[in-house]
Design a protein around this motif. Structure first.
Motif, short mmCIF file in Angstrom:
data_model
loop_
_atom_site.label_atom_id
_atom_site.label_comp_id
_atom_site.label_asym_id
_atom_site.label_seq_id
_atom_site.Cartn_x
_atom_site.Cartn_y
_atom_site.Cartn_z
N ILE A 261 57.91 89.74 50.94
CA ILE A 261 58.64 90.54 49.96
C ILE A 261 58.54 89.91 48.58
N GLY A 262 57.91 90.62 47.66
CA GLY A 262 57.83 90.14 46.28
C GLY A 262 59.19 90.20 45.60
N ILE A 263 59.58 89.08 44.98
CA ILE A 263 60.90 89.02 44.32
C ILE A 263 60.77 88.82 42.81
N GLY A 264 59.61 89.18 42.27
CA GLY A 264 59.44 89.04 40.83
C GLY A 264 59.59 87.60 40.38
N THR A 265 60.28 87.39 39.28
CA THR A 265 60.48 86.04 38.77
C THR A 265 61.86 85.49 39.13
N GLY A 266 62.48 86.09 40.13
CA GLY A 266 63.72 85.53 40.64
C GLY A 266 64.97 86.31 40.33
N SER A 267 64.86 87.39 39.59
CA SER A 267 66.02 88.21 39.29
C SER A 267 66.20 89.27 40.37
N PRO A 268 67.41 89.46 40.90
CA PRO A 268 67.63 90.55 41.86
C PRO A 268 67.22 91.91 41.33
N ASP A 269 67.24 92.07 39.99
CA ASP A 269 66.85 93.34 39.39
C ASP A 269 65.36 93.63 39.58
N HIS A 270 64.58 92.62 39.94
CA HIS A 270 63.14 92.82 40.11
C HIS A 270 62.77 93.28 41.51
N LEU A 271 63.74 93.37 42.40
CA LEU A 271 63.44 93.85 43.74
C LEU A 271 63.39 95.38 43.76
N THR A 272 62.41 95.91 44.47
CA THR A 272 62.33 97.35 44.62
C THR A 272 63.31 97.81 45.70
N MET B 219 64.66 95.78 49.13
CA MET B 219 66.04 95.66 49.58
C MET B 219 66.20 96.18 51.00
N ARG B 220 65.54 97.28 51.30
CA ARG B 220 65.62 97.85 52.65
C ARG B 220 64.99 96.89 53.66
N ALA B 221 63.85 96.31 53.31
CA ALA B 221 63.18 95.38 54.23
C ALA B 221 64.03 94.16 54.51
N MET B 222 64.72 93.64 53.49
CA MET B 222 65.58 92.49 53.70
C MET B 222 66.74 92.83 54.64
N ASN B 223 67.32 93.99 54.47
CA ASN B 223 68.47 94.37 55.29
C ASN B 223 68.08 94.76 56.71
N GLU B 224 66.81 95.11 56.93
CA GLU B 224 66.35 95.45 58.27
C GLU B 224 65.77 94.25 59.01
N GLN C 19 73.90 93.91 55.27
CA GLN C 19 73.95 93.85 56.73
C GLN C 19 74.02 92.38 57.16
N PRO C 20 74.50 92.11 58.37
CA PRO C 20 74.61 90.73 58.86
C PRO C 20 73.25 90.17 59.29
N VAL C 21 72.39 89.87 58.32
CA VAL C 21 71.06 89.33 58.59
C VAL C 21 71.15 87.80 58.66
N ARG C 22 70.48 87.23 59.64
CA ARG C 22 70.47 85.78 59.79
C ARG C 22 69.55 85.17 58.72
N VAL C 23 70.09 84.24 57.96
CA VAL C 23 69.33 83.55 56.91
C VAL C 23 69.27 82.06 57.28
N VAL C 24 68.06 81.54 57.40
CA VAL C 24 67.85 80.16 57.84
C VAL C 24 67.04 79.41 56.80
N GLY D 106 60.59 89.97 66.78
CA GLY D 106 61.51 90.61 65.85
C GLY D 106 60.92 90.66 64.46
N ARG D 107 61.78 90.95 63.49
CA ARG D 107 61.34 91.11 62.10
C ARG D 107 61.73 89.89 61.29
N LEU D 108 60.72 89.28 60.70
CA LEU D 108 60.91 88.10 59.85
C LEU D 108 60.58 88.48 58.42
N ALA D 109 61.39 88.03 57.47
CA ALA D 109 61.13 88.28 56.06
C ALA D 109 61.02 86.96 55.30
N LEU D 110 60.05 86.89 54.42
CA LEU D 110 59.89 85.77 53.50
C LEU D 110 59.92 86.31 52.08
#
Length: 257
Positions: free
Chosen positions: A7-18, A22-27, A57-62, A102-106
């Motif tokens: 998932i591309g996060i731009g230069t670090g601002s939450p505003d740069h997420l499409t 956001m949907r991919a992170m929550n899923e 959503q309650p996504v596990r963050v490690v 399962g689904r892993l996000a980076l």
């Protein structure tokens, strides 16, 4: 089967997420956040802040420790070994936290396809025999964040654009045939190797974030200011990510055509 969302996060601002990001992170079933040592803890803080801002959503963050590159070896060999070590670290986290799949996000700075090795590292896992479905969620690249911040076009009419790195700019100078040159991954001041009297530069750091800093002008006139600002900001924040665009001055370009 592991579905891996890069998932591309731009230069670090939450505003740069499409919205797609956001949907991919929550899923996701798991989001992995790399720790790069105390000197770069600010990078981890940015990723944490994005998760806090986006997750509903309650996504596990490690969090996990990212291997470091051996700076004393040949650059290409060192990078290849480093990527092998990162792939092994990912595999260990997957085995520990997603043993049944399962689904892993980076979260990837900028865009996963532009001067970033996350895709190459992910394919190492496939070569090791892991069942992984790689998906890319593009974000706002640092390149477009820079041109937006300065409100300028990336290219000049009829001219080519070259995207390169600070290391290559130091080694080879101004790319032949380029009207515009974008420089990424510069550890500091590769532009100082150029004759800046006929070059304009647009520089930016922490683009889209509260600490955003912008400098523009003739390279010879603002080079020292950029270096001083960069050193000060890095000292204040413990890390810096910057990018710059350079173009030959219009009068020089016109004279050469």
């Amino acid at each position: 089967m592991i579905r891996l969302d890069l998932i591309g996060i731009g230069t670090g601002s939450p505003d740069h997420l499409t919205v797609q990001a956001m949907r991919a992170m929550n899923e996701a079933d798991l989001i992995l956040l790399p720790r790069k040592g105390s000197a770069k803890s600010g990078l981890l803080d940015v990723r944490r802040a994005i998760c806090d801002a986006v997750l509903t959503q309650p996504v596990r963050v490690v969090e996990f420790d990212l291997p470091t590159r051996d700076a004393g070896r040949d650059y290409v060999d060192a990078v290849q070994s480093w990527h092998d070590a990162i792939a092994a670290a990912w595999a260990a986290q997957i085995a520990l936290h997603l043993p049944e799949g399962g689904r892993l996000a980076l979260l990837v700075w900028g865009d996963p396809s532009l001067y970033d090795s996350t895709l190459r590292i992910a394919r190492r896992l496939i070569r090791k025999g892991m069942e992984i479905d790689i998906r890319v969620v593009p974000g706002i690249s640092s390149l477009h964040a820079l041109t937006a911040a300065h409100a300028i076009p990336l290219n000049r009419l009829t001219q080519a654009v070259t995207i390169t790195t600070g290391r290559l700019l130091r080694a080879h100078g101004w790319p032949a045939g380029a009207g515009s040159v974008v420089v990424m991954l510069d550890e500091g001041g590769a532009f100082q190797t150029l004759d800046g009297s006929d070059i304009e530069i647009w520089w930016g750091a922490y683009l889209g974030m509260p600490a955003q800093s912008l400098i523009a002008g003739r390279l010879a006139a603002v080079s020292a200011q950029i270096m001083e600002t960069r050193a000060r900001l890095r000292q204040e924040h413990g890390w810096i990510m910057d990018i710059y665009l350079m173009q030959e001055r219009r009068d020089r370009s016109a004279a050469s055509t």
